[in-house]
Design a protein around this motif. Structure first.
Motif, PDB file in Angstrom:
ATOM      1  N   PHE A  45     -57.298   6.496 106.230  1.00 28.58           N
ATOM      2  CA  PHE A  45     -55.887   6.863 105.829  1.00 28.58           C
ATOM      3  C   PHE A  45     -55.153   6.896 107.017  1.00 28.58           C
ATOM      4  O   PHE A  45     -55.473   7.751 107.972  1.00 28.58           O
ATOM      5  CB  PHE A  45     -55.899   7.969 105.221  1.00 28.58           C
ATOM      6  CG  PHE A  45     -54.604   8.449 104.564  1.00 28.58           C
ATOM      7  CD1 PHE A  45     -54.092   8.037 103.219  1.00 28.58           C
ATOM      8  CD2 PHE A  45     -53.508   9.371 105.382  1.00 28.58           C
ATOM      9  CE1 PHE A  45     -52.827   8.308 102.858  1.00 28.58           C
ATOM     10  CE2 PHE A  45     -52.712   9.773 104.969  1.00 28.58           C
ATOM     11  CZ  PHE A  45     -52.024   9.227 103.716  1.00 28.58           C
ATOM     12  N   VAL A  46     -54.037   5.953 107.244  1.00 30.40           N
ATOM     13  CA  VAL A  46     -53.348   5.924 108.552  1.00 30.40           C
ATOM     14  C   VAL A  46     -51.944   6.044 108.107  1.00 30.40           C
ATOM     15  O   VAL A  46     -51.355   5.648 107.187  1.00 30.40           O
ATOM     16  CB  VAL A  46     -53.539   4.630 109.123  1.00 30.40           C
ATOM     17  CG1 VAL A  46     -52.713   4.365 110.222  1.00 30.40           C
ATOM     18  CG2 VAL A  46     -54.862   4.024 109.326  1.00 30.40           C
ATOM     19  N   GLY A  47     -51.485   7.375 108.939  1.00 32.24           N
ATOM     20  CA  GLY A  47     -50.095   7.751 108.660  1.00 32.24           C
ATOM     21  C   GLY A  47     -48.991   6.862 109.771  1.00 32.24           C
ATOM     22  O   GLY A  47     -49.473   6.907 111.096  1.00 32.24           O
ATOM     23  N   ALA A  48     -48.031   6.297 109.537  1.00 35.80           N
ATOM     24  CA  ALA A  48     -46.944   5.849 110.593  1.00 35.80           C
ATOM     25  C   ALA A  48     -46.306   7.044 111.056  1.00 35.80           C
ATOM     26  O   ALA A  48     -45.506   7.669 110.344  1.00 35.80           O
ATOM     27  CB  ALA A  48     -46.293   4.779 110.095  1.00 35.80           C
ATOM     28  N   ALA A  49     -46.310   7.184 112.364  1.00 39.02           N
ATOM     29  CA  ALA A  49     -45.538   8.395 112.892  1.00 39.02           C
ATOM     30  C   ALA A  49     -43.916   8.347 112.551  1.00 39.02           C
ATOM     31  O   ALA A  49     -43.432   7.278 112.619  1.00 39.02           O
ATOM     32  CB  ALA A  49     -45.963   8.569 114.269  1.00 39.02           C
ATOM     33  N   SER A  50     -43.385   9.357 112.136  1.00 35.31           N
ATOM     34  CA  SER A  50     -42.038   9.543 111.956  1.00 35.31           C
ATOM     35  C   SER A  50     -41.240   9.370 113.344  1.00 35.31           C
ATOM     36  O   SER A  50     -41.910   9.879 114.269  1.00 35.31           O
ATOM     37  CB  SER A  50     -41.448  10.727 111.047  1.00 35.31           C
ATOM     38  OG  SER A  50     -41.805  11.955 111.943  1.00 35.31           O
ATOM     39  N   GLU A  51     -39.993   8.760 113.349  1.00 32.47           N
ATOM     40  CA  GLU A  51     -39.363   8.657 114.534  1.00 32.47           C
ATOM     41  C   GLU A  51     -39.026   9.951 114.987  1.00 32.47           C
ATOM     42  O   GLU A  51     -38.852  10.029 116.515  1.00 32.47           O
ATOM     43  CB  GLU A  51     -38.054   7.865 114.268  1.00 32.47           C
ATOM     44  CG  GLU A  51     -38.515   6.466 113.769  1.00 32.47           C
ATOM     45  CD  GLU A  51     -37.388   5.401 114.234  1.00 32.47           C
ATOM     46  OE1 GLU A  51     -36.616   5.909 115.140  1.00 32.47           O
ATOM     47  OE2 GLU A  51     -37.484   4.327 113.727  1.00 32.47           O
ATOM     48  N   ASP A  52     -38.793  10.913 114.237  1.00 32.16           N
ATOM     49  CA  ASP A  52     -38.210  12.292 114.800  1.00 32.16           C
ATOM     50  C   ASP A  52     -39.465  13.402 115.346  1.00 32.16           C
ATOM     51  O   ASP A  52     -39.208  14.091 115.992  1.00 32.16           O
ATOM     52  CB  ASP A  52     -37.373  12.880 113.845  1.00 32.16           C
ATOM     53  CG  ASP A  52     -37.899  13.230 112.722  1.00 32.16           C
ATOM     54  OD1 ASP A  52     -38.783  12.454 112.257  1.00 32.16           O
ATOM     55  OD2 ASP A  52     -37.634  14.097 111.826  1.00 32.16           O
ATOM     56  N   ASN A  53     -40.812  12.943 114.861  1.00 34.27           N
ATOM     57  CA  ASN A  53     -42.015  13.889 115.234  1.00 34.27           C
ATOM     58  C   ASN A  53     -43.100  12.996 115.026  1.00 34.27           C
ATOM     59  O   ASN A  53     -43.531  12.725 114.027  1.00 34.27           O
ATOM     60  CB  ASN A  53     -41.708  15.087 114.138  1.00 34.27           C
ATOM     61  CG  ASN A  53     -42.840  16.285 114.577  1.00 34.27           C
ATOM     62  OD1 ASN A  53     -43.829  15.756 115.494  1.00 34.27           O
ATOM     63  ND2 ASN A  53     -43.072  17.005 113.888  1.00 34.27           N
ATOM     64  N   PRO A  54     -43.682  12.746 116.213  1.00 35.15           N
ATOM     65  CA  PRO A  54     -44.879  11.897 116.311  1.00 35.15           C
ATOM     66  C   PRO A  54     -46.059  12.327 115.769  1.00 35.15           C
ATOM     67  O   PRO A  54     -47.132  11.557 115.379  1.00 35.15           O
ATOM     68  CB  PRO A  54     -44.957  11.607 117.644  1.00 35.15           C
ATOM     69  CG  PRO A  54     -44.343  12.722 118.584  1.00 35.15           C
ATOM     70  CD  PRO A  54     -43.288  13.148 117.581  1.00 35.15           C
ATOM     71  N   THR A  55     -45.894  13.756 115.294  1.00 35.56           N
ATOM     72  CA  THR A  55     -47.250  14.277 114.713  1.00 35.56           C
ATOM     73  C   THR A  55     -47.118  14.358 113.060  1.00 35.56           C
ATOM     74  O   THR A  55     -48.045  14.690 112.400  1.00 35.56           O
ATOM     75  CB  THR A  55     -47.415  15.536 115.269  1.00 35.56           C
ATOM     76  OG1 THR A  55     -46.533  16.540 114.853  1.00 35.56           O
ATOM     77  CG2 THR A  55     -47.782  15.631 116.585  1.00 35.56           C
ATOM     78  N   GLU A  56     -46.020  13.941 112.690  1.00 30.73           N
ATOM     79  CA  GLU A  56     -45.634  13.873 111.086  1.00 30.73           C
ATOM     80  C   GLU A  56     -45.542  12.343 110.839  1.00 30.73           C
ATOM     81  O   GLU A  56     -44.993  11.528 111.407  1.00 30.73           O
ATOM     82  CB  GLU A  56     -44.703  14.646 110.590  1.00 30.73           C
ATOM     83  CG  GLU A  56     -44.605  15.935 111.088  1.00 30.73           C
ATOM     84  CD  GLU A  56     -43.185  16.871 110.551  1.00 30.73           C
ATOM     85  OE1 GLU A  56     -42.169  16.165 110.345  1.00 30.73           O
ATOM     86  OE2 GLU A  56     -43.315  18.136 110.468  1.00 30.73           O
ATOM     87  N   PHE A  57     -46.236  11.819 109.482  1.00 26.34           N
ATOM     88  CA  PHE A  57     -45.818  10.633 108.960  1.00 26.34           C
ATOM     89  C   PHE A  57     -44.786  10.575 108.004  1.00 26.34           C
ATOM     90  O   PHE A  57     -44.717  11.434 107.306  1.00 26.34           O
ATOM     91  CB  PHE A  57     -47.156   9.907 108.598  1.00 26.34           C
ATOM     92  CG  PHE A  57     -47.743  10.717 107.406  1.00 26.34           C
ATOM     93  CD1 PHE A  57     -47.480   9.962 106.199  1.00 26.34           C
ATOM     94  CD2 PHE A  57     -48.647  11.718 107.467  1.00 26.34           C
ATOM     95  CE1 PHE A  57     -47.898  10.850 105.018  1.00 26.34           C
ATOM     96  CE2 PHE A  57     -49.231  12.201 106.401  1.00 26.34           C
ATOM     97  CZ  PHE A  57     -48.955  11.768 105.120  1.00 26.34           C
TER      98      PHE A  57
END
Length: 87
Positions: A45-57
């Motif tokens: 399961f791979v999450g794509a990092a959100s632009e505003d927080n790299p530890t959240e997808f």
């Protein structure tokens, strides 16, 4: 043949080095933070990092471990997640 353990080893590497998972179809997924990947017996399961927080997808993909073709280092400057799943 790559396994979930190969991915796990990369996630546990310190310091963490961003990497790309390449699938047998040619699609690829950039892993820029170790907390955005879950390893199961048959799937990643791979999450794509959100632009505003790299530890959240903000997007995610379920990948079959059977279709892992390669793991490649990402250049430090190429940690953008906008290409996840696309050539």
């Amino acid at each position: 043949m790559l396994t979930g353990n190969d991915v796990r080893e990369r996630l546990l590497q310190r310091p963490f080095v961003p990497f790309r998972v390449v699938m047998s179809s040619g699609q690829f997924y950039d892993i820029v933070h170790p907390e955005l990947v879950l390893i199961g017996k048959r799937h990643l399961f791979v999450g794509a990092a959100s632009e505003d927080n790299p530890t959240e997808f903000d997007r995610s993909s379920l990948l079959s471990i059977l279709h892992l073709a390669a793991i490649e280092n990402l250049p430090i400057e190429k940690t953008s997640t906008s290409s996840n799943g696309q050539k």
